[in-house]
Design an enzyme around this catalytic site. Structure first.
Site, PDB file in Angstrom:
ATOM      1  N   GLY A  28      63.441  27.151 -16.380  1.00 51.00           N
ATOM      2  CA  GLY A  28      61.826  27.969 -15.550  1.00 51.00           C
ATOM      3  C   GLY A  28      61.595  28.549 -15.310  1.00 51.00           C
ATOM      4  CB  ALA A  29      58.238  30.025 -16.730  1.00 53.72           C
ATOM      5  CB  ALA A  32      62.691  32.295  -9.186  1.00 49.06           C
ATOM      6  CG  PHE A 131      51.905  34.786   7.495  1.00 52.24           C
ATOM      7  CD1 PHE A 131      51.086  35.299   6.505  1.00 52.24           C
ATOM      8  CD2 PHE A 131      53.159  33.308   6.458  1.00 52.24           C
ATOM      9  CE1 PHE A 131      50.576  33.860   5.934  1.00 52.24           C
ATOM     10  CE2 PHE A 131      53.027  32.971   5.640  1.00 52.24           C
ATOM     11  CZ  PHE A 131      51.083  32.144   4.993  1.00 52.24           C
ATOM     12  CG  ASP A 228      64.171  19.003 -13.323  1.00 53.06           C
ATOM     13  OD1 ASP A 228      63.898  18.122 -12.421  1.00 53.06           O
ATOM     14  OD2 ASP A 228      63.316  18.909 -14.339  1.00 53.06           O
ATOM     15  CD  GLN A 247      59.330  25.706   5.931  1.00 57.00           C
ATOM     16  OE1 GLN A 247      58.996  25.602   5.076  1.00 57.00           O
ATOM     17  NE2 GLN A 247      59.694  25.941   6.615  1.00 57.00           N
ATOM     18  CG  HIS A 249      52.917  23.992   5.472  1.00 52.76           C
ATOM     19  ND1 HIS A 249      52.370  24.104   6.558  1.00 52.76           N
ATOM     20  CD2 HIS A 249      53.206  25.394   5.521  1.00 52.76           C
ATOM     21  CE1 HIS A 249      51.631  24.884   6.081  1.00 52.76           C
ATOM     22  NE2 HIS A 249      52.386  26.047   5.751  1.00 52.76           N
ATOM     23  CG  LEU A 259      50.120  24.406   1.509  1.00 49.47           C
ATOM     24  CD1 LEU A 259      51.311  24.415   3.003  1.00 49.47           C
ATOM     25  CD2 LEU A 259      50.692  25.461   0.456  1.00 49.47           C
ATOM     26  CB  THR A 261      47.600  29.190   3.651  1.00 49.49           C
ATOM     27  OG1 THR A 261      48.753  30.203   3.747  1.00 49.49           O
ATOM     28  CG2 THR A 261      46.192  29.560   3.990  1.00 49.49           C
ATOM     29  CD  GLU A 262      53.554  29.677   8.609  1.00 43.14           C
ATOM     30  OE1 GLU A 262      53.391  29.409   8.330  1.00 43.14           O
ATOM     31  OE2 GLU A 262      54.004  31.479   8.293  1.00 43.14           O
ATOM     32  NE  ARG A 293      55.270  28.163   6.580  1.00 43.18           N
ATOM     33  CZ  ARG A 293      55.529  28.453   5.406  1.00 43.18           C
ATOM     34  NH1 ARG A 293      56.024  27.694   4.135  1.00 43.18           N
ATOM     35  NH2 ARG A 293      54.161  28.910   5.227  1.00 43.18           N
ATOM     36  CG  HIS A 358      55.767  23.306   2.588  1.00 45.50           C
ATOM     37  ND1 HIS A 358      55.266  22.903   1.574  1.00 45.50           N
ATOM     38  CD2 HIS A 358      56.116  24.822   2.457  1.00 45.50           C
ATOM     39  CE1 HIS A 358      54.792  24.801   1.269  1.00 45.50           C
ATOM     40  NE2 HIS A 358      55.380  25.300   2.097  1.00 45.50           N
ATOM     41  CD  GLU A 382      61.546  25.048  -3.112  1.00 45.04           C
ATOM     42  OE1 GLU A 382      60.053  25.608  -3.439  1.00 45.04           O
ATOM     43  OE2 GLU A 382      60.779  24.484  -2.466  1.00 45.04           O
ATOM     44  NE  ARG A 393      59.946  28.791   2.117  1.00 42.17           N
ATOM     45  CZ  ARG A 393      58.755  29.126   2.146  1.00 42.17           C
ATOM     46  NH1 ARG A 393      58.140  29.982   3.050  1.00 42.17           N
ATOM     47  NH2 ARG A 393      57.989  27.776   1.587  1.00 42.17           N
ATOM     48  CB  SER A 398      58.866  31.205   0.176  1.00 41.68           C
ATOM     49  OG  SER A 398      57.861  31.602  -0.782  1.00 41.68           O
TER      50      SER A 398
END
Lengths: 580, 389
Positions: A28-29, A32, A131, A228, A247, A249, A259, A261-262, A293, A358, A382, A393, A398
């Site tokens: 995973g790229a 994280a 936020f 995955d 969650q 959203h 989405l 955004t918040e 949220r 979300h 995640e 969250r 995140s």
């Protein structure tokens, strides 16, 4: 930085004839994964990073609003920690939250030094925005492309350090390799470009494959978010935790689930019902639109369920109250989303929104260094559940989670790699995966249902039954459907039997991952007989700390997930009633 | 719901066959995207149809493709609009609108791997890596953040908005002629560092990009990349910014483009309209000094342009011969020249470069129903306060 990878150092992502061996392999790229890879490489070990899509296509791109850190004078990590704990509905582990909030300021400065184009205030210093769920404006941001801006800067660093980090771009991982001591020693991966299967050897594997949003339809998540890593870890016996915590959203477009955004509410936008009332006054009189949220999503859903929404099952987000200049500067992406995907000019009229799937708060159970129950197997972002988010969250936490625990996983995995000899994975795991693929290819057209049909039924079922409001009958029904779909998947057929870019085959494998994720979420949601964070049970509407201030852990058995419990770590903040 | 026909350029590398066209019927809302149409085809009819995609919301940059010949993102192009364009195109060549279909092809300037999937590594990413795409600050970083102008961050956030989809590369006419051209995406990425006050290698970067024959002067200013870009990055504008910075750095423009630009600006400031008799000489040999002591290059360029001028006269493109005589150019009537000067003065006083995030319109268009702090939420008002504090 030092260290020479054992794979070819003049690395070309397309072809790799050598048997790939690395000290640390990251799967995973997104943020994280890239952060983990860079941190491991800094320790001087050889690193490979594998991703089923090109790294910059990863879903961290979608994080619009920003990243939290108590860096302003007058703000404190304790305040950030308290907000996060309260936001988590006291299910977050406070030791992990302390680490995340203490290390946040340094991480922001690190990113700034690498080149992230963070918003500046008039003095040229880092500026913040407000936020949800936060007691201070502590969200650092790049317009409303914060995730994209950070991820592209990390990818710049991956290109810079290509001698230390080998990139396997568009390689799809199918299974983890475990040695006879029960330690993780590699992964089986398919090169998407030519269909060749490769068994990678590694002393440590870090799973950072994102969440499982595609299990729900609609979702804000990208098509690649199919759980995955969560499923791969589960299948080799790693524990999953808090899988019921999904969650919704508060502001997603009806239909497509995109989405908003918040940050829009952070800039002052209002939520209105069909009568034009600012209904958050009823639900969160102090924080209004900037409550947590889960609270805002439930408020919206209540308005909609009780007939005060619009006929299309939505309420309205009114951004026209935000000064236009500010909208263009700070919410440009939302202007485009409104224009291109809803046909609405958000600077002139309210836009219809609803709660939508979300984020996966639960995931692979890890400690604060990303270690799972299986030695050598790590997880971050995640995919992982440390847990810093608990039942809910906070916005802009995140990105922080991915970076802090991505880095810590990378560092710890590197130190393990320096410490141990490492074992060679058995060829059997590769043979099993070859057989699995051959079996899918052998199913004749019309032998069962189409893979896409099963995906659609899964998504709509989960969104109907395991969403903002849940009850036992609904979750039970969803679980039965999921188990039927698991059976049907065994005969589901695909059209493409080729080697080159066979996305049809990868879709069939992803469906298997999604169903494992769905089953675990249903089991955990049935088990938790209370309402906490994102889990709201209409048949158990109260939070019950006496019985349920604990994590639900799941482990794979032949009869499905087996339930156990673990304590929530409380360092100082005692659970109290949660009002906003 | 409406019915559409999509016509897809397909290539199945394992079939042994060359590329071919295939039509599919789809049924969806006009507001849904061309990508939705492709996904419906994949889901219902032919799972072997290959197309990279992920976010469906124009942020991941996976689904670059050509739709009715125009490069862009499949997810950002509405199928209804694509159909209208197809019908217009059909009408333009005298065909009937009923026969119009939405034509979908893989991106241009890139080898095709399968169907709509192209090899971006060799054509796009290799060029991105060519421009040293990472920040090169000098010395150890400061203890806190680098202090920089807020506008400078907003300025480079425009190239930062690039999602590396390759649509600009696909549409680039210069790259079609010169596959070695560094290209719009990579040069926009380069400006992201050149414009970044934290980067210490600005000069070296500019020399590198200017001296490469496939570098910043290889762009022909055709705007195709600006049209193609789904994120309004306007790669060509970033290339022009690089050229301007190179000019300021004293780097000689082999096309004299920078001097040409200055000549335009100066002549109009003085005369109000363009005096073509002065344009060439001012571009190559500016000012009195340039004319008294023209450089070798100026003489060469001036002589070199004589055949073009003669051709212009012969073909009738240049119709008013007196215009070529210096000094004959008419002046603006009344006080109009003062108005021109006022425009220059205003531009100089407001010397800021607008971009995606810095808009100029706000000054002239105040919203009548602008909210006051009183009707903003307490939290938001407090946030706005701490923001400005």
């Amino acid at each position: 930085m030092g260290g020479i990878p054992t794979a070819a150092s003049d690395f070309s992502p397309i072809a790799s004839a050598l048997v790939p061996t690395h000290d640390v392999l990251v799967i995973g790229a997104g943020l994280a994964g890239q952060r983990a890879a860079l941190a491991a490489a800094e320790q001087g070990v050889s690193v490979g990073i594998i991703s089923k899509v090109h790294p910059v296509r990863s879903h961290s791109n979608a994080a619009q609003g920003g990243i939290n850190a108590a860096l302003n004078p007058g703000d404190s990590w304790e305040s950030h920690a308290y907000d996060t704990i309260k936001g988590s509905d006291y299910l977050g582990d406070q030791d992990a939250i302390e680490i995340m909030t203490r290390e946040a300021p340094e991480e922001i400065l690190h990113l700034e030094h690498l080149g992230v184009t963070f918003h500046r205030n008039a003095e040229g210093k880092l500026g913040t925005r407000a936020f949800g769920g936060a007691s201070a404006a502590r969200t650092y941001y790049v317009a409303d492309i914060t995730g994209q801006a950070i991820m592209h800067v990390l990818y710049e660093q991956l290109m810079k350090y290509s001698e230390q980090v080998a990139r396997y771009e568009e390689w799809f991982s199918t299974a983890l390799a475990i040695d006879e001591n029960g330690e993780c020693c590699g992964v089986v991966t398919r090169n998407v470009a030519d269909g060749s299967m490769e068994l990678f050897k590694a002393k440590a594997v870090i799973l950072a494959t994102g969440g499982n949003g595609q299990v729900w339809k609609p979702t804000t998540n990208a098509l690649i978010c199919t759980g995955d890593g969560i499923a791969m870890a589960y299948r080799v016996g790693a524990k999953l935790m808090d899988m019921e915590m999904i969650q919704y959203h508060p502001t997603t477009l009806a239909g497509k689930g995109f989405l908003i955004t918040e940050g829009a509410r952070g800039e002052g936008a209002h939520l209105l019902n069909a009568k034009g009332e600012r209904f958050m006054e009823t639900y969160a009189p102090n924080k209004m639109e900037l409550a947590s949220r889960d609270v805002v999503s439930r408020a919206e859903q209540t308005e909609i369920n009780e007939g005060r929404g619009f006929p299309d099952g939505t309420v309205a987000l009114d951004i026209t109250v935000v000064p236009k200049k500010r909208v263009h500067e700070a919410l440009r992406e939302i202007v485009l989303v409104g224009r291109d995907f809803a046909g609405v000019d958000i600077t002139r009229e309210p836009i219809h929104i609803k709660p939508g799937n979300h984020y996966t708060m639960g995931g692979v159970k890890t400690d604060v260094d990303g270690r799972t129950d299986i030695p050598g197997l790590y997880s971050a972002g995640e995919t992982a559940c440390v847990s810093v988010h608990g039942g809910n969250r906070l916005g802009a936490n995140s990105l922080l989670d991915t970076l802090i625990f991505g880095r810590r996983s990378g560092v710890d995995a590197a130190s393990r790699a320096k410490r141990i000899e490492g074992s060679t994975p058995s060829k059997k795991v590769l043979e099993d995966e070859d057989a699995m693929i051959a079996e899918i290819n052998s199913r004749a057209k019309g032998s069962g249902r189409r893979v896409s049909e099963i995906k659609l039924e899964l998504g709509t079922t989960m969104d109907a039954k395991v969403a903002v409001f849940r009850d036992e009958a609904g979750i039970q029904e969803a679980l039965e459907i999921v188990r039927r779909l698991k059976e049907e998947t065994k005969t589901a057929y695909i059209d493409d039997h080729g080697s080159v870019f066979n996305q049809d085959l990868l879709g069939a494998i992803e469906l298997g991952y999604m169903l494992d994720n769905a089953e675990c979420t249903c089991i955990a949601a049935l088990e938790r007989k209370e309402s906490r964070g994102a889990q709201y049970r209409t048949d158990f509407p109260e939070r019950n700390d006496e019985e349920w201030l604990k994590h639900i852990d799941l482990e794979q058995t032949d009869d499905g997930p087996e339930i156990s419990y673990s304590e929530v770590t409380i360092t100082g903040w005692k659970p109290e009633a949660r009002t906003y | 719901m409406a019915d559409y026909t999509i016509k897809v350029r397909r290539f199945q590398p394992e079939s042994g066959e060359g590329p071919y066209w295939e039509q599919f019927k789809v049924e969806l809302e006009p507001s849904l995207s061309v990508l939705d149409a492709l996904l419906q085809t994949k889901d219902r009819e032919d799972g072997s149809l290959a197309v990279r995609c992920s976010c469906r919301a124009a942020i991941c940059g996976s689904c670059g493709m050509k739709i009715n010949g125009q490069s862009g993102l499949g997810c950002k192009t509405q199928i209804g609009e694509a159909q209208e364009l197809a019908e217009k195109k059909m009408g333009a060549v005298g065909g009937s609108a009923e026969r119009a279909v939405v034509v979908i092809e893989p991106m241009g300037n890139m080898p095709v791997i399968k169907d709509l999937v192209t090899d971006m590594e060799s054509t796009h990413w290799a060029k991105i890596r060519r421009v040293t795409p990472w920040l090169l600050p000098h010395g150890a970083p400061p203890e806190r953040e680098y202090i920089v102008e807020p506008e400078s961050m907003l300025d480079i956030t425009q190239p930062m908005a690039c999602i590396q989809c390759g649509a600009c590369v696909s549409s680039c006419l210069s790259m079609e002629a010169d596959p070695g051209f560094i290209g719009p995406a990579a040069l926009a990425k380069a400006y992201r560092f050149v414009g970044d006050p934290r980067d210490a290698e600005t000069k070296e970067r500019l020399h590198d990009l200017a001296e490469d024959p496939h570098g910043i002067y290889d762009c022909t200013h055709c705007f195709a990349c600006v049209d193609a870009c789904p994120k309004d990055v306007a790669p060509m504008d970033q290339i022009m910014r690089l050229r301007r910075r190179a000019g300021e750095e004293g780097i000689e423009d082999p096309n004299s483009g920078h001097d040409h630009e200055i000549a335009f600006v100066k002549i109009i400031e003085k005369k109000g309209t363009l005096d073509e008799s002065l344009l060439l000489q001012e571009s190559f040999a500016p000012g009195i000094k340039g004319k008294l002591k023209p450089s070798k290059r100026a003489i060469k360029e001036m002589l070199g342009s004589i055949p073009t001028a003669i051709r212009g006269i012969k073909t009738g493109k240049m119709r008013s011969l007196p215009k070529l005589i210096p000094g004959i150019h008419h002046k603006l009537p009344d006080g109009a020249q003062d108005d021109v000067k006022a425009i220059y003065k205003h531009a100089e006083e407001h010397n800021e470069e607008f971009n995606l995030y810095i808009k100029g319109e706000e000054d002239v268009e105040p919203e009548p129903d602008e909210p006051t702090d009183a009707i903003l939420g307490d939290e938001a008002a407090a946030a706005a306060e701490s923001e400005s504090a």
